[in-house]
Motif scaffolding. Structure first.
Motif, mmCIF file in Angstrom:
data_model
loop_
_atom_site.group_PDB
_atom_site.id
_atom_site.type_symbol
_atom_site.label_atom_id
_atom_site.label_comp_id
_atom_site.label_asym_id
_atom_site.label_seq_id
_atom_site.Cartn_x
_atom_site.Cartn_y
_atom_site.Cartn_z
ATOM 1 N N MET A 1 3.809 14.927 -7.130
ATOM 2 C CA MET A 1 4.237 14.983 -8.519
ATOM 3 C C MET A 1 4.431 16.438 -8.905
ATOM 4 S SD MET A 1 0.857 14.584 -10.923
ATOM 5 C CE MET A 1 1.789 15.235 -12.298
ATOM 6 N N GLN A 2 5.292 16.684 -9.890
ATOM 7 C CA GLN A 2 5.585 18.034 -10.340
ATOM 8 C C GLN A 2 5.035 18.211 -11.755
ATOM 9 O OE1 GLN A 2 9.669 19.151 -9.855
ATOM 10 N NE2 GLN A 2 9.392 21.201 -10.694
ATOM 11 N N PRO A 3 3.857 18.827 -11.889
ATOM 12 C CA PRO A 3 3.212 18.945 -13.200
ATOM 13 C C PRO A 3 4.046 19.676 -14.245
ATOM 14 C CG PRO A 3 1.654 19.442 -11.453
ATOM 15 C CD PRO A 3 3.001 19.349 -10.810
ATOM 16 N N SER A 4 4.873 20.632 -13.822
ATOM 17 C CA SER A 4 5.636 21.413 -14.802
ATOM 18 C C SER A 4 6.573 20.540 -15.629
ATOM 19 C CB SER A 4 6.436 22.518 -14.100
ATOM 20 O OG SER A 4 7.333 21.972 -13.144
ATOM 21 N N GLU A 5 7.014 19.398 -15.076
ATOM 22 C CA GLU A 5 7.862 18.498 -15.848
ATOM 23 C C GLU A 5 7.105 17.904 -17.035
ATOM 24 O OE1 GLU A 5 11.026 18.002 -15.542
ATOM 25 O OE2 GLU A 5 11.299 19.178 -13.731
ATOM 26 N N ALA B 1 13.665 28.746 -13.983
ATOM 27 C CA ALA B 1 14.503 27.894 -14.823
ATOM 28 C C ALA B 1 13.655 27.009 -15.731
ATOM 29 C CB ALA B 1 15.417 27.033 -13.947
ATOM 30 N N THR B 2 12.608 26.376 -15.174
ATOM 31 C CA THR B 2 11.731 25.539 -15.996
ATOM 32 C C THR B 2 10.981 26.376 -17.019
ATOM 33 O OG1 THR B 2 11.464 23.909 -14.233
ATOM 34 C CG2 THR B 2 9.764 23.962 -15.926
ATOM 35 N N ALA B 3 10.543 27.573 -16.612
ATOM 36 C CA ALA B 3 9.882 28.473 -17.567
ATOM 37 C C ALA B 3 10.825 28.831 -18.712
ATOM 38 C CB ALA B 3 9.403 29.734 -16.855
ATOM 39 N N SER C 1 10.402 14.078 -13.204
ATOM 40 C CA SER C 1 11.330 14.405 -14.281
ATOM 41 C C SER C 1 11.659 13.174 -15.115
ATOM 42 C CB SER C 1 12.615 15.007 -13.704
ATOM 43 O OG SER C 1 13.581 15.226 -14.711
ATOM 44 N N LEU C 2 11.934 12.049 -14.450
ATOM 45 C CA LEU C 2 12.333 10.834 -15.161
ATOM 46 C C LEU C 2 11.188 10.297 -16.020
ATOM 47 C CD1 LEU C 2 14.725 8.832 -15.447
ATOM 48 C CD2 LEU C 2 13.635 7.457 -13.673
#
Length: 407
Positions: free
Chosen positions: A112-116, A181-183, A364-365
């Motif tokens: 999983m990607q926590p930043s999302e 980019a997310t930052a 993301s979704l």
């Protein structure tokens, strides 16, 4: 169960569901060539995306059942959990690296990607913290010394801006993954909420200067970023076309090949030429090549409609907390869409950011649909407000002069 309670804003829900279905079709179209070569008609990304879509929509439908009064607490808790997950990504063995980036956690064999999810946590936290923002009252007595200025002005203003100070570590950890980019998307959402909360233009200017300085430091701290931008300008050169310039050059070529109406569904060449991230960050490459400018604009306008719907709902709300949540989520989707499209059409080098609802990616979704569910939970309050068109202009951020708070 009352359907209107689960889906208080059908246009918003319908637009997001349509965008997600378009994403499933685009993922299948972009990935079936590789899956066919492996002996499967359905790409693995499509199967995974469909499962996550069912989970995401289910969670979104549960969000309106949550009391609006509990959202500030949920925002604070989710912010703390989000920061903890970012620390785990960076410092624990659970952190997972891929392609030179360390952005994922491995939990029970799944990543999983926590930043999302941090994007939504930041929006909820800031909305709760700034909803009660009041006008700055200058000290009545004259300030005659540096110590008095520190005690009467600087320290009180610093105390008023503590929520923004807590965002800085988040930006630091996300940028260090590295994921500039997310930052940047989180920073844009923060700025939008600050503006909507009625902070003075002087304070906003200070925040913008700090953000620019942070961005410049992040770029210069990693020499490869400067090199990437420098090489991006020469992506078509013989020395870069088969290296760092391959992905953006191939995407640019595919979009040009698609022209106005496209080459036809299933006839794209980019996905057959081993385009990296064909089903994720560069899914719009296949959409643009096969459906042309018309198809690309249709997808962009669909995401723009979602953004605009959220902004309109924000403008209609007399509850500042609800208004800030809606504007934050709207800017999140709009800003991320813009960055992804700029990357796909080669205005930016590959920076690894998905197209909302369309790109393959479970984290993301789910995060996006949780955001939509949260928006619908506050929309219930907006729907029940009896506000005339004349009165609506005095609420929220649309008319900042009516309630602007001097910071």
């Amino acid at each position: 169960m009352n359907v209107r309670r689960l889906i208080p804003d059908r246009p918003l829900f319908g637009l997001c569901l349509l965008a997600s279905v378009v994403g499933l079709i685009a993922i299948w179209d972009s990935g079936y060539v590789r899956s066919a070569a492996a002996g499967s008609f359905l790409p693995h990304e499509l199967k995974t995306q469909f499962i996550f879509l069912l989970l995401a929509v289910g969670l979104a439908l549960l969000c309106p059942l949550v009391s609006r009064k509990s959202l500030p607490v949920i925002g604070a808790v989710s912010f703390g959990i989000g920061v903890s997950l970012l620390l785990l990504v960076r410092y624990s063995p659970m952190g997972h690296s891929e392609g030179g980036a360390r952005r994922w956690l491995v939990i029970f064999g799944h990543t999983m990607q926590p930043s999302e999810f941090v994007k939504l946590a930041v929006i909820l936290f800031l909305a709760a913290a700034l909803a009660g923002h009041e006008k700055w009252v200058k000290p009545k007595r004259a300030i005659r010394s540096l110590w008095q200025r520190l005690d009467k002005i600087w320290l009180p203003k610093l105390a008023r801006g503590w929520p923004l100070l807590l965002i800085l570590p988040v930006l630091y950890f996300v940028e260090g993954q590295p994921d500039l980019a997310t930052a940047a998307v989180i920073a844009v959402c923060t700025l939008a909420i600050v503006v909507a909360a009625g902070v003075s233009w002087r304070s906003i200017s200070t925040i913008v200067v700090v953000a620019i300085a942070f961005g410049a430091a992040a770029v210069y701290a990693q020499p490869y970023r400067l090199e990437r931008f420098a090489r991006h300008e020469a992506r078509w050169s013989a020395e870069n076309i088969h290296g760092s310039g391959f992905q953006p050059a191939l995407s640019e070529w595919a979009l040009a090949r698609g022209s106005l109406t496209g080459v036809g569904i299933g006839q794209g060449q980019a996905k057959q030429n081993r385009l990296p991230a064909a089903t994720t960050d560069f899914v719009m490459t296949t959409v643009g090549e096969e459906t042309g400018l018309i198809g690309s604009l249709a997808v962009i306008l669909l995401l723009a409609a979602i953004t605009w719907r959220l902004i309109c709902l924000s403008m209609r709300s007399s509850d500042r907390f609800s208004s800030l949540i809606l504007i934050g989520i709207g800017v999140w989707i709009g800003a991320q869409t813009c960055v992804n499209i700029w990357m796909v059409n080669a205005h930016l080098p590959p920076i690894g950011i998905p197209l909302p609802f369309v790109s393959a990616g479970g984290s993301s979704l789910v995060a996006l649909w949780l955001g939509i569910g949260t928006a619908m939970s506050v929309v219930q309050r907006v729907k029940n407000e009896e506000v005339s068109s004349d009165e609506a202009g005095h609420y929220g951020w649309r008319n900042r002069r009516a309630r602007i708070s001097r910071a």
